[in-house]
Design a protein around this motif. Structure first.
Motif, PDB file in Angstrom:
ATOM      1  N   LEU A  86       0.863  -1.188   0.000  1.00  0.00           N
ATOM      2  CA  LEU A  86       0.000   0.000   0.000  1.00  0.00           C
ATOM      3  C   LEU A  86       0.892   1.228   0.000  1.00  0.00           C
ATOM      4  N   LYS A  87       0.343   2.323  -0.465  1.00  0.00           N
ATOM      5  CA  LYS A  87       1.057   3.592  -0.345  1.00  0.00           C
ATOM      6  C   LYS A  87       1.228   3.902   1.145  1.00  0.00           C
ATOM      7  N   PRO A  88       2.445   4.293   1.586  1.00  0.00           N
ATOM      8  CA  PRO A  88       2.643   4.527   3.017  1.00  0.00           C
ATOM      9  C   PRO A  88       1.678   5.572   3.583  1.00  0.00           C
ATOM     10  N   LEU A  89       1.282   5.334   4.819  1.00  0.00           N
ATOM     11  CA  LEU A  89       0.442   6.286   5.547  1.00  0.00           C
ATOM     12  C   LEU A  89       1.329   7.057   6.511  1.00  0.00           C
ATOM     13  N   HIS A  90       1.298   8.378   6.422  1.00  0.00           N
ATOM     14  CA  HIS A  90       1.977   9.238   7.388  1.00  0.00           C
ATOM     15  C   HIS A  90       0.903   9.967   8.179  1.00  0.00           C
ATOM     16  N   ILE A  91       0.896   9.760   9.480  1.00  0.00           N
ATOM     17  CA  ILE A  91      -0.125  10.385  10.332  1.00  0.00           C
ATOM     18  C   ILE A  91       0.493  11.592  11.035  1.00  0.00           C
ATOM     19  N   ASP A  92      -0.096  12.735  10.807  1.00  0.00           N
ATOM     20  CA  ASP A  92       0.369  13.962  11.453  1.00  0.00           C
ATOM     21  C   ASP A  92      -0.376  14.129  12.777  1.00  0.00           C
ATOM     22  N   VAL A  93       0.335  13.869  13.862  1.00  0.00           N
ATOM     23  CA  VAL A  93      -0.336  13.887  15.174  1.00  0.00           C
ATOM     24  C   VAL A  93      -0.757  15.300  15.585  1.00  0.00           C
ATOM     25  N   LEU A  94      -0.224  16.307  14.883  1.00  0.00           N
ATOM     26  CA  LEU A  94      -0.654  17.688  15.144  1.00  0.00           C
ATOM     27  C   LEU A  94      -2.122  17.866  14.770  1.00  0.00           C
ATOM     28  N   HIS A  95      -2.527  17.209  13.704  1.00  0.00           N
ATOM     29  CA  HIS A  95      -3.895  17.342  13.209  1.00  0.00           C
ATOM     30  C   HIS A  95      -4.759  16.111  13.482  1.00  0.00           C
ATOM     31  N   HIS A  96      -4.116  15.031  13.890  1.00  0.00           N
ATOM     32  CA  HIS A  96      -4.850  13.793  14.192  1.00  0.00           C
ATOM     33  C   HIS A  96      -4.451  13.343  15.596  1.00  0.00           C
ATOM     34  N   PRO A  97      -5.082  13.951  16.619  1.00  0.00           N
ATOM     35  CA  PRO A  97      -4.651  13.699  17.995  1.00  0.00           C
ATOM     36  C   PRO A  97      -4.918  12.281  18.490  1.00  0.00           C
ATOM     37  N   ILE A  98      -5.767  11.534  17.765  1.00  0.00           N
ATOM     38  CA  ILE A  98      -5.984  10.127  18.139  1.00  0.00           C
ATOM     39  C   ILE A  98      -5.519   9.280  16.954  1.00  0.00           C
ATOM     40  N   PRO A  99      -4.209   9.111  16.807  1.00  0.00           N
ATOM     41  CA  PRO A  99      -3.681   8.491  15.584  1.00  0.00           C
ATOM     42  C   PRO A  99      -4.162   7.070  15.357  1.00  0.00           C
ATOM     43  N   GLU A 100      -4.500   6.354  16.444  1.00  0.00           N
ATOM     44  CA  GLU A 100      -4.952   4.971  16.243  1.00  0.00           C
ATOM     45  C   GLU A 100      -6.298   4.935  15.512  1.00  0.00           C
ATOM     46  N   GLU A 101      -7.119   5.974  15.718  1.00  0.00           N
ATOM     47  CA  GLU A 101      -8.391   6.030  14.974  1.00  0.00           C
ATOM     48  C   GLU A 101      -8.141   6.301  13.492  1.00  0.00           C
ATOM     49  N   THR A 102      -7.237   7.221  13.226  1.00  0.00           N
ATOM     50  CA  THR A 102      -6.879   7.535  11.834  1.00  0.00           C
ATOM     51  C   THR A 102      -6.347   6.286  11.137  1.00  0.00           C
ATOM     52  N   ALA A 103      -5.454   5.589  11.823  1.00  0.00           N
ATOM     53  CA  ALA A 103      -4.835   4.404  11.227  1.00  0.00           C
ATOM     54  C   ALA A 103      -5.863   3.301  10.983  1.00  0.00           C
ATOM     55  N   ALA A 104      -6.738   3.094  11.953  1.00  0.00           N
ATOM     56  CA  ALA A 104      -7.731   2.017  11.826  1.00  0.00           C
ATOM     57  C   ALA A 104      -8.686   2.296  10.670  1.00  0.00           C
ATOM     58  N   GLN A 105      -9.144   3.561  10.569  1.00  0.00           N
ATOM     59  CA  GLN A 105     -10.058   3.919   9.471  1.00  0.00           C
ATOM     60  C   GLN A 105      -9.372   3.714   8.119  1.00  0.00           C
ATOM     61  N   TRP A 106      -8.126   4.120   8.054  1.00  0.00           N
ATOM     62  CA  TRP A 106      -7.356   3.984   6.808  1.00  0.00           C
ATOM     63  C   TRP A 106      -7.245   2.506   6.408  1.00  0.00           C
ATOM     64  N   LEU A 107      -6.817   1.677   7.365  1.00  0.00           N
ATOM     65  CA  LEU A 107      -6.598   0.266   7.016  1.00  0.00           C
ATOM     66  C   LEU A 107      -7.920  -0.431   6.681  1.00  0.00           C
ATOM     67  N   ALA A 108      -8.964  -0.052   7.421  1.00  0.00           N
ATOM     68  CA  ALA A 108     -10.275  -0.666   7.157  1.00  0.00           C
ATOM     69  C   ALA A 108     -10.743  -0.384   5.729  1.00  0.00           C
ATOM     70  N   SER A 109     -10.340   0.772   5.206  1.00  0.00           N
ATOM     71  CA  SER A 109     -10.790   1.165   3.854  1.00  0.00           C
ATOM     72  C   SER A 109      -9.923   0.566   2.752  1.00  0.00           C
ATOM     73  N   GLN A 110      -8.837  -0.101   3.121  1.00  0.00           N
ATOM     74  CA  GLN A 110      -7.937  -0.672   2.117  1.00  0.00           C
ATOM     75  C   GLN A 110      -8.417  -2.056   1.702  1.00  0.00           C
ATOM     76  N   ASP A 111      -8.080  -2.405   0.464  1.00  0.00           N
ATOM     77  CA  ASP A 111      -8.540  -3.661  -0.112  1.00  0.00           C
ATOM     78  C   ASP A 111      -7.546  -4.788   0.200  1.00  0.00           C
ATOM     79  N   ILE A 112      -7.404  -5.107   1.473  1.00  0.00           N
ATOM     80  CA  ILE A 112      -6.550  -6.243   1.853  1.00  0.00           C
ATOM     81  C   ILE A 112      -7.289  -7.084   2.895  1.00  0.00           C
TER      82      ILE A 112
END
Ligand SMILES: Cc1cc2nc3c(=O)[nH]c(=O)nc-3n(C[C@H](O)[C@H](O)[C@H](O)COP(=O)(O)O)c2cc1C
Length: 141
Positions: free
Chosen positions: A115-141
């Motif tokens: 997959l294209k790497p995911l870079h999470i900016d914690v300045l704008h995404h204060p709960i990075p685990e939510e950002t990461a989970a949503q991202w991975l859930a939307s991927q076709d794997i």
């Protein structure tokens, strides 16, 4: 598929992200092993390598990840598929430097990015685990 989730973390945020990714993979029917103190020897030959690392210092790897990064660079990874999730803070010039560096290391060793790497900016995404989970859930794997 089996995933080896390799964590680079100083303060623990990437550990939460790794655990969230493990949960999403499990929901998708995959098995994972999370490596909080990663070593080359603990990896499974056929697994997908999922690197989840923050950046510290001035673009540096977390200390627990440094030896792993040196050792993985010496491997032939031509059969390896990888996913990279980086945590960083965009107020640093070296935003997500560790994730960028390990991407180059893995590609130079022959690995392929799943997959294209995911870079999470914690300045704008204060709960990075939510950002990461949503991202991975939307991927076709
Ligand atoms: C001392 C220090 C240095 C940091 N240096 C960087 C940096 O160079 N680049 C970056 O993108 N983020 C940098 N960060 C932000 C961290 O990567 C971010 O806070 C991350 O969520 C920490 O994850 P961890 O708890 O897994 O270590 C730094 C944070 C600290 C405390």
């Amino acid at each position: 598929m089996h995933f080896d989730i390799v964590v680079g973390s100083v303060l623990g945020a990437s550990e939460y992200v790794a655990e969230a990714l493990e949960s999403v993979l499990s929901e998708k029917g995959h098995q994972s092993t999370v490596h909080f103190q990663p070593t080359i020897d603990a990896l499974t030959a056929q697994s997908v390598l999922l690197v989840c690392t923050s950046t510290h210092g001035a673009g540096d790897y977390p200390e627990n990840f440094e030896t792993f990064a040196v050792e993985i660079a010496k491997q032939n990874l031509s059969e390896k598929h990888c996913i990279i999730v980086g945590l960083g803070d965009s107020s640093y010039d070296t935003y997500c430097g560790a994730a960028i560096n390990i991407e180059k290391v893995l590609l130079d060793a022959g690995a392929k990015l799943m997959l294209k790497p995911l870079h999470i900016d914690v300045l704008h995404h204060p709960i990075p685990e939510e950002t990461a989970a949503q991202w991975l859930a939307s991927q076709d794997i």
